[in-house]
Design a protein around this motif. Structure first.
Motif, PDB file in Angstrom:
ATOM      1  N   LYS A   4       0.785  -1.112  -0.043  1.00  0.00           N
ATOM      2  CA  LYS A   4      -0.036   0.020  -0.089  1.00  0.00           C
ATOM      3  C   LYS A   4       0.674   1.234   0.045  1.00  0.00           C
ATOM      4  CE  LYS A   4      -4.638  -0.405   2.027  1.00  0.00           C
ATOM      5  NZ  LYS A   4      -5.263  -0.417   3.063  1.00  0.00           N
ATOM      6  N   MET A   5       0.405   2.103  -0.981  1.00  0.00           N
ATOM      7  CA  MET A   5       1.239   3.343  -1.151  1.00  0.00           C
ATOM      8  C   MET A   5       0.211   4.620  -1.108  1.00  0.00           C
ATOM      9  SD  MET A   5       3.936   2.616  -4.121  1.00  0.00           S
ATOM     10  CE  MET A   5       2.744   2.045  -5.019  1.00  0.00           C
ATOM     11  N   LEU A   6       0.572   5.698  -0.182  1.00  0.00           N
ATOM     12  CA  LEU A   6       0.032   6.956  -0.584  1.00  0.00           C
ATOM     13  C   LEU A   6       0.187   7.535  -1.766  1.00  0.00           C
ATOM     14  CD1 LEU A   6      -2.213   8.182   1.396  1.00  0.00           C
ATOM     15  CD2 LEU A   6      -0.297   9.657   2.383  1.00  0.00           C
ATOM     16  N   LYS A   8      -0.852  10.328  -4.984  1.00  0.00           N
ATOM     17  CA  LYS A   8      -1.685  11.389  -5.556  1.00  0.00           C
ATOM     18  C   LYS A   8      -2.359  10.686  -6.837  1.00  0.00           C
ATOM     19  CE  LYS A   8      -0.608  16.186  -5.018  1.00  0.00           C
ATOM     20  NZ  LYS A   8      -0.660  17.666  -5.653  1.00  0.00           N
ATOM     21  N   LEU A 173      -9.953  16.975  -7.952  1.00  0.00           N
ATOM     22  CA  LEU A 173     -10.041  16.439  -6.791  1.00  0.00           C
ATOM     23  C   LEU A 173      -9.295  15.252  -6.808  1.00  0.00           C
ATOM     24  CD1 LEU A 173     -12.430  17.017  -3.827  1.00  0.00           C
ATOM     25  CD2 LEU A 173     -11.399  14.670  -4.196  1.00  0.00           C
ATOM     26  N   GLN A 176      -5.871  15.582  -7.566  1.00  0.00           N
ATOM     27  CA  GLN A 176      -4.729  16.139  -6.301  1.00  0.00           C
ATOM     28  C   GLN A 176      -4.750  15.414  -4.974  1.00  0.00           C
ATOM     29  OE1 GLN A 176      -2.902  18.736  -7.086  1.00  0.00           O
ATOM     30  NE2 GLN A 176      -3.415  18.631  -9.009  1.00  0.00           N
ATOM     31  N   MET A 177      -5.908  14.684  -4.963  1.00  0.00           N
ATOM     32  CA  MET A 177      -6.213  13.961  -3.596  1.00  0.00           C
ATOM     33  C   MET A 177      -5.021  12.815  -3.479  1.00  0.00           C
ATOM     34  SD  MET A 177      -9.244  12.049  -2.317  1.00  0.00           S
ATOM     35  CE  MET A 177      -9.748  11.152  -4.094  1.00  0.00           C
ATOM     36  N   MET A 178      -4.437  12.634  -2.311  1.00  0.00           N
ATOM     37  CA  MET A 178      -3.684  11.230  -1.985  1.00  0.00           C
ATOM     38  C   MET A 178      -4.749  10.433  -1.247  1.00  0.00           C
ATOM     39  SD  MET A 178       0.122  12.441  -0.773  1.00  0.00           S
ATOM     40  CE  MET A 178       1.291  12.164  -1.715  1.00  0.00           C
ATOM     41  N   GLU A 179      -4.669   8.972  -1.702  1.00  0.00           N
ATOM     42  CA  GLU A 179      -5.286   7.898  -1.280  1.00  0.00           C
ATOM     43  C   GLU A 179      -4.284   6.679  -1.068  1.00  0.00           C
ATOM     44  OE1 GLU A 179      -9.926   7.926  -1.165  1.00  0.00           O
ATOM     45  OE2 GLU A 179      -9.111   7.588  -2.999  1.00  0.00           O
ATOM     46  N   PRO A 180      -4.375   5.822  -0.261  1.00  0.00           N
ATOM     47  CA  PRO A 180      -3.679   4.675  -0.186  1.00  0.00           C
ATOM     48  C   PRO A 180      -4.047   3.936  -1.696  1.00  0.00           C
ATOM     49  CG  PRO A 180      -4.942   4.723   1.723  1.00  0.00           C
ATOM     50  CD  PRO A 180      -5.207   5.691   0.697  1.00  0.00           C
TER      51      PRO A 180
END
Lengths: 357, 178
Positions: A4-6, A8, A173, A176-180
């Motif tokens: 799992k990586m965070l 964009k 959004l 630009q958003m970061m998620e796993p």
């Protein structure tokens, strides 16, 4: 699945494309999608056969895509609304010439230069062709970074399968958003060989000359060609419709929303359920072909629909076509780069429930 | 459980990094997370903020419009975000650069002398890590150990020698927030 990586959304899409065999990227900067070309410019030169090129304009970039696609490569470009408008001529040519490619649109507020904040106001442009002529593109609308990764990889397969551009429609959004993210291991499905690709013809090489063309002077020939394209679109409508349904079985009110808006609608749905209002959510994943089936099914028992978009109301037309007058279809939208809030959607549904009483 | 943070300051203060470490650490702890920056024509010294959501359920909106927890690193951000805070919310603010208190009776405000503490530790650039320590102390969403793991992954081997000073900053921030 890897670790799992965070990440964009923009970077995750770029990496997913490379994993899926994309080796050519042509683009021109525009917010809010800049991390896609930025990532590609770092990564692609290190990948065998990889080529990143920042074109002199969006028009040039899409025509480079046209060329690479004609040679049979997996190729991608990305932009945001005003830049996608500039690419429309090229996209129309690519469709006409029946070539596969992936185009990413991280939609921002319009019209004109508009704003750089998230919007969904390119729905008509995306689902009705966009450029000139009679045509369609598969349009995929991710609502999370993980889904953006999966749909990007799928987009390359679908493009090759149908020899047609596939558009990924996100927004500022999603980009630009970061998620796993877990980067899935890409497994290429069985696809027809690209015997049509213009890879250099020599006498005796065992195939006909590959001709990449979208010009048909004889109207009869062009009509035939268009009928052939539409036969292909009919298959897409049959086989490629994707959507997600949540809690629609007992729902009195069904929200229809995609991408970013669907996430907010889901939170609103949970809150409304806690307050005793039975709400369900239909989230189109393919915007074209539009998932009519779940909406028609829900129209059998739901009291009313609410379409929520970051626009003045575009997808709502498709929802109304699917509902076909059976039930009321209300609309709530924010525009100009403003993202609707959970509270606003909750209030909309509460008002609809009050009026029904 | 869902925790929503708004972290704001000026560009160069490391507010985006505070948010990323929070999100990364919570992700490694098995939580759902999202990190959403304000984006625009930004520059060093201009405004910067990010929203972080940590939840044990799938995250709906990654935006935080009425922050239950606000982390405020400079005065313009205090003025901008105080009115939108949720009733009963928690504000942690950097009193080194903010000479006022938030004009809200219905929130809890905790002043942390981030730059002062960081300078005393010998590295002014760790002011953001002092604040991260205070966040950890007050919210318990992540631990200092998991924040350090996230920082280690962010720094990579080249900056590994900076880990101890950052840990000291977090611990001092946690102490100040007690």
């Amino acid at each position: 699945m890897g670790q799992k990586m965070l990440m964009k959304g923009n970077e995750a899409i770029a990496e997913a494309a490379i994993q899926a065999g994309c080796r050519f990227f042509f683009g021109y900067p525009i917010t809010p999608q800049n991390q896609i070309p930025e990532y590609m410019s770092k990564r692609l030169p290190k990948v065998e056969g990889g080529c990143f090129l920042q074109a002199e304009s969006e028009v040039a970039a899409i025509n480079m895509v046209y060329g690479a696609a004609g040679a049979g490569a997996r190729v991608m470009t990305s932009s945001s609304s005003p830049g996608i408008s500039l690419k429309q001529e090229g996209i129309s040519y690519i469709v006409g010439a029946e070539l596969p490619c992936v185009i990413v649109n991280m939609v921002r507020g319009g019209p004109g230069l508009g704003s750089i904040q998230p919007a969904q106001s390119d729905y008509y442009q995306s689902t009705r062709g966009g450029g000139h002529g009679d045509y369609r593109m598969l349009v995929l609308a991710p609502s999370s970074v993980q889904e953006a990764v999966e749909l990007t990889q799928k987009a390359f397969d679908l493009a090759d399968k149908y020899r047609n551009p596939v558009l990924i429609m996100g927004d500022g959004l999603i980009g630009q958003m970061m998620e796993p993210v877990e980067m899935p291991e890409y497994v290429k499905p069985e696809l027809p060989e690209k015997t049509w690709a213009a890879t250099g013809w020599k006498p005796g090489c065992g195939r006909d000359r590959a001709i990449i063309n979208s010009l048909y002077i004889d109207p009869n020939v062009l009509e035939q060609h268009n009928r052939k394209l539409f036969a292909k679109y009919a298959v897409m409508e049959q086989e490629e419709c994707r959507w997600q349904e949540e809690m629609t079985d007992d729902a009195d009110y069904v929200i229809v929303a995609y991408g970013t808006t669907a996430r907010i609608a889901r939170s609103a749905m949970r809150k409304l359920r806690e307050n005793g209002i039975k709400v369900g959510l239909i989230r189109p994943i393919t915007l074209w072909p539009f998932p009519n089936a779940p909406i028609q099914k829900a129209a059998e028992h739901a009291k009313a629909f609410l379409t929520v978009e970051m626009s003045m109301g575009q997808m709502v037309d498709d929802v109304r076509l699917a509902v076909n007058g059976k039930k009321p279809v209300e609309f709530y939208g924010r525009t100009g780069g403003i993202v609707p809030t959970v509270r606003e959607i909750v209030e909309q549904i509460e008002n609809m429930a009050k009026e029904a009483k | 459980m869902e925790a929503q943070f708004l972290i704001a300051g000026f560009g160069g203060q490391g507010v985006l990094l505070i948010g990323q470490l929070l999100a990364k650490a919570a992700m490694h702890d098995g939580m759902n997370v999202s990190w959403m920056p304000s984006y625009g024509p930004e520059m060093r010294g201009g405004e910067a903020n990010c929203a972080v959501v940590v939840s044990d359920e799938p995250i709906g909106s990654p935006l935080v419009t009425e922050p239950p927890i606000a982390v405020i690193m400079n005065k313009p951000s205090m003025l901008k975000f105080t009115p939108s805070m949720e009733k009963g919310g928690l504000m942690l603010y950097n009193s080194s650069l903010i000479d006022i208190e938030p004009d809200r009776e219905d929130i809890t405000a905790v002043a942390i002398d981030c730059n002062g503490i960081a300078e005393k530790l010998g590295n002014a650039r760790t002011a953001n890590m002092v604040m991260l320590g205070a966040i950890i102390q007050r919210t318990g969403v992540i631990s200092i150990d998991s924040a350090m793991e996230a920082l280690k992954a962010t720094f990579g081997p080249k900056k590994e020698h900076l880990l101890p000073i950052n840990r000291a900053a977090m611990e001092a921030g946690a102490e100040a927030a007690k």
